[in-house]
Write an enzyme that holds these catalytic residues in place. Sequence first.
Site, short mmCIF file in Angstrom:
data_model
loop_
_atom_site.label_atom_id
_atom_site.label_comp_id
_atom_site.label_asym_id
_atom_site.label_seq_id
_atom_site.Cartn_x
_atom_site.Cartn_y
_atom_site.Cartn_z
N THR A 138 4.63 2.76 6.03
CA THR A 138 3.26 2.22 5.86
C THR A 138 2.42 2.99 6.85
O THR A 138 2.95 3.21 7.92
CB THR A 138 3.02 0.76 6.27
OG1 THR A 138 1.54 0.23 6.68
CG2 THR A 138 3.83 0.15 7.30
N ARG A 197 -5.95 -3.93 9.28
CA ARG A 197 -6.64 -4.98 9.19
C ARG A 197 -6.26 -5.82 10.32
O ARG A 197 -7.02 -6.86 10.85
CB ARG A 197 -6.46 -5.71 7.77
CG ARG A 197 -7.74 -5.56 7.07
CD ARG A 197 -7.67 -6.06 5.60
NE ARG A 197 -6.40 -5.47 5.01
CZ ARG A 197 -6.79 -4.97 3.74
NH1 ARG A 197 -8.00 -4.98 3.36
NH2 ARG A 197 -5.64 -4.35 2.94
N ASP A 250 0.34 1.88 8.82
CA ASP A 250 -0.22 1.04 9.78
C ASP A 250 0.87 0.90 10.84
O ASP A 250 0.23 0.54 12.15
CB ASP A 250 -0.29 -0.50 8.91
CG ASP A 250 -1.65 -0.48 8.10
OD1 ASP A 250 -2.41 0.14 8.51
OD2 ASP A 250 -1.28 -1.27 7.23
N GLY A 291 0.73 -1.14 -0.06
CA GLY A 291 0.16 -0.10 0.12
C GLY A 291 0.87 1.20 -0.06
O GLY A 291 2.04 1.26 0.74
N ARG A 321 -0.07 -4.77 -5.62
CA ARG A 321 0.41 -6.12 -5.05
C ARG A 321 0.23 -6.92 -6.25
O ARG A 321 -0.60 -7.07 -7.02
CB ARG A 321 -0.92 -6.38 -4.04
CG ARG A 321 -1.11 -5.21 -3.07
CD ARG A 321 -1.89 -5.70 -1.71
NE ARG A 321 -2.49 -4.48 -1.21
CZ ARG A 321 -1.70 -4.05 0.19
NH1 ARG A 321 -0.73 -4.86 0.69
NH2 ARG A 321 -1.94 -2.78 0.54
N ASP A 364 3.12 -0.99 11.53
CA ASP A 364 3.12 -2.49 11.99
C ASP A 364 4.32 -3.12 11.79
O ASP A 364 4.35 -4.31 11.55
CB ASP A 364 1.87 -3.17 11.66
CG ASP A 364 1.70 -3.18 10.23
OD1 ASP A 364 2.64 -2.54 9.33
OD2 ASP A 364 1.02 -3.99 9.76
N ASP A 414 5.39 -4.23 6.26
CA ASP A 414 5.74 -5.59 6.56
C ASP A 414 5.72 -6.55 5.66
O ASP A 414 6.74 -7.34 5.56
CB ASP A 414 4.62 -6.05 7.75
CG ASP A 414 5.24 -6.78 8.70
OD1 ASP A 414 6.52 -6.87 9.19
OD2 ASP A 414 4.44 -7.89 8.97
#
Lengths: 319, 319, 319, 319
Positions: free
Chosen positions: C125, C171, C127, C10, C71, C129, C102
């Site tokens: 990102t 997510r 996120d 992303g 992707r 994460d 990730d």
Amino acid sequence: MKVGIITSGGDAPGMNAAIRAVVRYAIPRGIETIGIERGWGGLLDNSIIPLTRKSVEGIIHLGGTILKTTRCQEFFTPRGYYKAMKVIKENKINALIVIGGDGSMWGSVQLNEVSGIPIIGIPATIDNDVAFTDETIGFDTAVNTCIEAIDKIRTTARSLERIFLIETMGRERGFLALQVGITAGVGVILVPEIKYNIEEVCERLRDFKQRGKRTSLIVAAEGIGDTSTIAENIEKITGFEIRISKLGYIQRGGAPTGRSRLLANLFGTYAVDLLLKGVYNEMVGIKDGKIISTDLKKVINTRKKLDMKLFTMAKELAV
Amino acid sequence: MKVGIITSGGDAPGMNAAIRAVVRYAIPRGIETIGIERGWGGLLDNSIIPLTRKSVEGIIHLGGTILKTTRCQEFFTPRGYYKAMKVIKENKINALIVIGGDGSMWGSVQLNEVSGIPIIGIPATIDNDVAFTDETIGFDTAVNTCIEAIDKIRTTARSLERIFLIETMGRERGFLALQVGITAGVGVILVPEIKYNIEEVCERLRDFKQRGKRTSLIVAAEGIGDTSTIAENIEKITGFEIRISKLGYIQRGGAPTGRSRLLANLFGTYAVDLLLKGVYNEMVGIKDGKIISTDLKKVINTRKKLDMKLFTMAKELAV
Amino acid sequence: MKVGIITSGGDAPGMNAAIRAVVRYAIPRGIETIGIERGWGGLLDNSIIPLTRKSVEGIIHLGGTILKTTRCQEFFTPRGYYKAMKVIKENKINALIVIGGDGSMWGSVQLNEVSGIPIIGIPATIDNDVAFTDETIGFDTAVNTCIEAIDKIRTTARSLERIFLIETMGRERGFLALQVGITAGVGVILVPEIKYNIEEVCERLRDFKQRGKRTSLIVAAEGIGDTSTIAENIEKITGFEIRISKLGYIQRGGAPTGRSRLLANLFGTYAVDLLLKGVYNEMVGIKDGKIISTDLKKVINTRKKLDMKLFTMAKELAV
Amino acid sequence: MKVGIITSGGDAPGMNAAIRAVVRYAIPRGIETIGIERGWGGLLDNSIIPLTRKSVEGIIHLGGTILKTTRCQEFFTPRGYYKAMKVIKENKINALIVIGGDGSMWGSVQLNEVSGIPIIGIPATIDNDVAFTDETIGFDTAVNTCIEAIDKIRTTARSLERIFLIETMGRERGFLALQVGITAGVGVILVPEIKYNIEEVCERLRDFKQRGKRTSLIVAAEGIGDTSTIAENIEKITGFEIRISKLGYIQRGGAPTGRSRLLANLFGTYAVDLLLKGVYNEMVGIKDGKIISTDLKKVINTRKKLDMKLFTMAKELAV
């Protein structure tokens, strides 16, 4: 004279500016202003606050409404109208200024018919779906909120090379989607008023692809149906991947734009002028750059038309 | 037909949207479009680029102008006009679309008189000081940029309990300052067109203080004179402390608002329509909600009037 | 040395700033830089462009990625790795800098194991994460985009007196929701890592109501499950009305914040320094204010932990 | 225990979030919180308000400070300290939490020495010029406000092909200008701490021109001297035209960013924890990602250093 101010229905940026304009223009002209909280609901509950020049300070730039707003079912019943009449009488309210959208104008007509209370309407809704005014308070703000959101999505759309379907508010009307579509440079605009042909939409998207358009966007008003299903159908036909972004409640929020604030000032002061002149049961509006007023019944019985030329223009300029 | 597009004078948000509208509307109608870079300067330098539907992709939301703009002294000389004529002839340009402010319309008339080249003007300036149009491209954006800046300054003004004087652009005219003042809820608006009485201004500020107004703001167009001196004078008379904030070049920048983009679309397509109809030497405009056009000479010989009622309204609603 | 730059997964605001930093820092140090378009997909397609100091001009403030990203399923197959290896060899690429989340770090490890190509990872990102870095490029921007959206929704929430459930991206992890929740002053934050007790949530909302809290908001990461169902359940238990706002793709977009840009500069230059020192297969990161690097395998095998103290703090400060 | 909260000096976005964090964290731990209005001034005037959990509702996202702030000369005199002591005693205040910049920390030390009142400092200033903390509340917000303004100016700079000199706040220190410069991608950054060589600056600008850089920007802290003179000197030497934009008071305003709000939460709760532990006369700070505290005297006697590596990096990455 004692005038009650109500904001009703969905909130719209600029409602506070309108409240401020009414209060500050009315008081020096000998009118006492009070606020009725939470729309029709507050009228039933006798939820009333005084509104002085001081109490509307520092609100011109705030979204939402300091008077709050709810959707109230009970109001639209014989018992509701009766309660409202009682509250109006007890508080010795001589007239109401109702700030809201189409539904609020409809409620105003009902209340007036039952109770005889004189009402002036001020159109304020992000949907711009009120007849006899070219623009409603809040519409310009919502348009800008949407195109700023689209400008953000644009970079992702370009990076991912995906089609994005952006869903704007508008359950029954497409004024917002259309204005957003043309000003965001979007070639496919779907609105509830016009039946779309999915094959034609797909053809357009294929054409965009072929011409190497870097971002293909679709703007759709929520009223056109379930956007997930529409996106899936387009995916099936074209093989393109589509992402959906529902702009949601951010469209109602934010500081009002200059234009929404200006309309609020013009509408609010004009509403007071009407009351002073003894003109009742009309809605203020702007038509061809001039502030006018129209009989409330005429307003609620007229369906405002979309400017179809803007569709053609949006489509033509987008490729 | 081959049409040259020029952006001239100060840049204004929405110029790119106008270029895009002209190009994308003209090409399918059989018109070839080229861009002349850096305003009149590029016309003298033969600095010309082709403009295709593809070359105006992804610019509707960008501030500034992809064609660039300069102020060019040489152009306004016999030698300048001669050079320009030569370039126009050599490039076989049949007509020009000039996007800019009052000065650009003036230059257009001069060039047309000397060279005979047909010109259509599109008013684009944050100053909104062009006659025969209620609004220019970029004005609405600048208003919003200013009121957003004022919303930022407001928190500081309130925290410090100081008066702030906000200086907007506008060397000769006060359209921007007035619109910003009324929509930001400011009670003291100073513009070049109206002689202000410093005692009256001080009286107003004292009145604000007495009523406990939380933020006292002054909006002044740069053309009213040196704002530092004015602030000092007010400080001397009232004893209040005043801080100055000159908004400066941010007023020209930023993504165009929905309204500036819509005007750009309407003006750009209408300009092409005029060319197709053989109407020349007019400026496009919006008057009472309708797109019109007016003889360029009439435009440059008419001084646009400020709406004085807005002053009274701003003053009245601010306390 | 010839280094290929890839943005993968992303998109995140600040990726462009990172590309710029790598290119402009690498070239004067004798490294040739090329860009691989559309993530792993472009590596398979041999979609390669030169990256000069000039080609990264004017991109530091742009969201998305000029190199695009997709992707790509095919990459993660024996055939995919083989194709990638071939393209790397043919283009004489000596090392890769992979900018992404990730999943991109995981892909980097796979590609390195199969092909032996040295890789440096840069975590980017929204996120946040990724283990072994306190922050990823883009996270700070997404936090600010979310809280600005919530500030808009706040006025509507207050006007309507409704509870709003705001759904953020995430997510599998709740870093974004947690940071947004605490900085937006939200008392109920739901994340995938922590099982929530619906009775407890309802109790909290009842408590807010009782204390007269003007706006009750819930922030939930999309990974906690279907937010419509959750909202319905809360409505059933409490009788309160809940509105849902999914922030969606605007969270990925927008101009990167100062902090996201700074991280991009620090990470990008450090990545080049690692290559110059012959350190390979590490990911750059920031830990306790210092730029560090960690073995890529260790990165992908470590699960980053949420800061549980922030939950307690958010909960405590919200009432 | 009864704790007085003061915001002092220039306002900074996030001060309100800090007040909220202190109040809401302190009360459940048995501390009574009161607010002292208008900085040291309010301490002299006995201008004190109660602060309950309710009174800090809905302020986390507001710029400025609900407690207001002034610069107060009288405080820094024997008579001032005496008055302050009296007010503290009369109100039975056991400790103060002082939220402000370097000057406020200095005032805190003076007051403590004279009166013995225990004080905890919380660094909040857009200047980030307080030692023993990597970042102050409000700094991140000001950086983002500046780079957003520069992003607006960028389009004009590009359209006009002029050099723009952007003046940020920072009378004595260049932390803001440096951070803005590197994150806005600006190659020439002038700060009060470093003597600049005008020939070198001109050389850099000539180099930018030669390489065809589309926008040449200079960022200068106000403390470097009169920017008009500097611009004129550069114009004389290079022949380039320079426009000046002083960002002014907008830098102090606006909603705090996520990061400024987070710091406010972390600092505010930590300040209360210190009081509960009986630690006095320290300033809270963040160092390498950890919340720490440092003796106030040490703080005011230490000059915080600029990160010189960032200068080199900004310069190198800008071309």
